[in-house]
Design a protein around this motif. Sequence first.
Motif, PDB file in Angstrom:
ATOM      1  N   PRO A  55     -58.975  -0.857  16.721  1.00  0.00           N
ATOM      2  CA  PRO A  55     -59.414  -1.099  15.334  1.00  0.00           C
ATOM      3  C   PRO A  55     -58.271  -1.492  14.400  1.00  0.00           C
ATOM      4  N   SER A  56     -57.068  -0.978  14.667  1.00  0.00           N
ATOM      5  CA  SER A  56     -55.939  -1.316  13.798  1.00  0.00           C
ATOM      6  C   SER A  56     -55.603  -2.798  13.854  1.00  0.00           C
ATOM      7  N   THR A  57     -55.986  -3.458  14.956  1.00  0.00           N
ATOM      8  CA  THR A  57     -55.711  -4.891  15.086  1.00  0.00           C
ATOM      9  C   THR A  57     -56.435  -5.700  14.014  1.00  0.00           C
ATOM     10  N   LEU A  58     -57.596  -5.208  13.588  1.00  0.00           N
ATOM     11  CA  LEU A  58     -58.380  -5.935  12.589  1.00  0.00           C
ATOM     12  C   LEU A  58     -57.618  -6.100  11.285  1.00  0.00           C
ATOM     13  N   TYR A  59     -56.726  -5.170  11.012  1.00  0.00           N
ATOM     14  CA  TYR A  59     -55.998  -5.210   9.747  1.00  0.00           C
ATOM     15  C   TYR A  59     -54.874  -6.250   9.758  1.00  0.00           C
ATOM     16  N   ARG A  60     -54.681  -6.904  10.889  1.00  0.00           N
ATOM     17  CA  ARG A  60     -53.787  -8.057  10.902  1.00  0.00           C
ATOM     18  C   ARG A  60     -54.505  -9.294  10.403  1.00  0.00           C
ATOM     19  N   TYR A  61     -55.851  -9.241  10.378  1.00  0.00           N
ATOM     20  CA  TYR A  61     -56.656 -10.381   9.945  1.00  0.00           C
ATOM     21  C   TYR A  61     -57.264 -10.170   8.559  1.00  0.00           C
TER      22      TYR A  61
ATOM     23  N   ARG B 151     -57.431  -7.325   5.059  1.00  0.00           N
ATOM     24  CA  ARG B 151     -56.744  -6.217   4.392  1.00  0.00           C
ATOM     25  C   ARG B 151     -57.527  -4.911   4.484  1.00  0.00           C
ATOM     26  N   GLY B 152     -58.796  -5.015   4.801  1.00  0.00           N
ATOM     27  CA  GLY B 152     -59.652  -3.843   4.926  1.00  0.00           C
ATOM     28  C   GLY B 152     -61.074  -4.292   5.134  1.00  0.00           C
ATOM     29  N   MET B 153     -61.993  -3.356   5.204  1.00  0.00           N
ATOM     30  CA  MET B 153     -63.398  -3.699   5.450  1.00  0.00           C
ATOM     31  C   MET B 153     -64.005  -4.468   4.268  1.00  0.00           C
TER      32      MET B 153
END
Length: 261
Positions: free
Chosen positions: A57-63, A65-67
């Motif tokens: 899930p932390s990988t998503l924050y490379r794309y 800034r948040g949900m």
Amino acid sequence: MPKPVVSEEKRRRRRPTKSGTVLSEQLIVDTALRMLREHGSAGLTARRLGLALDADPSTLYRYFRGMDDLTLAIGDALVGQALRGWEPTGEWRADLRAIGLRIHAAYVAHPQAAQLTASRVTGRANELAADEAVLDVLRTAGLPLPDTVRIYHAFIDQTLAFAALDAASLALPSASLRADEAMWRSTYARLPRTTHPRIAEAAPLLVTRMVQSAYPTALEMLLDSVAAQLAPFGQRPKGARGTARPATTAQHPTNNPTWPS
């Protein structure tokens, strides 16, 4: 403090996920749309999205800034789907109708996502392109800038409001949706004329009309108002484009009663 978003070029150089999938913004948004369709907004979390992508899930924050940033991207993706393939014809009424119906249809096709995003302002590329298109259609039709902005505001808000309303119905559990639609036959159509004469006389039409979206009708009413706003300028040649002429008070009163304030 939110983590900085890594550029797309740098992200593409990163290793694929465990299943061999190379992540991208588009893949994440598409997966989020699928999850919203299957589980609703409550089911869209970073953890579940990471599992669906076979990524931490932390990988998503490379794309993103948040949900919330992802939510804005989803909304912009819906607008992008609406604009895909659209080209202006130069005829203002046909162009506005096409844009409105396309945006409404794109949101209604993803009811759960529409509920989540219809009220948001993304500031992203597709939304900006849609806003530029609507403003350009109105200005080249010959409307002064203040009237252009007022009509643009009503056009966009009406389109998204009906999209959200219709999406809310479609997002209901199927049993609830069927019960709501049946109410027009089981209750309204059986009211006696002695107590509800106007409903009784309209019942046969209400049964068929009220289970459909009112957006096309409301859109035509708005377009009629725009035509009335343009009337003082005379009929523009079909397909004509050019710089909008400034209006004088006598030519184009801003308190024209044909346009709702």
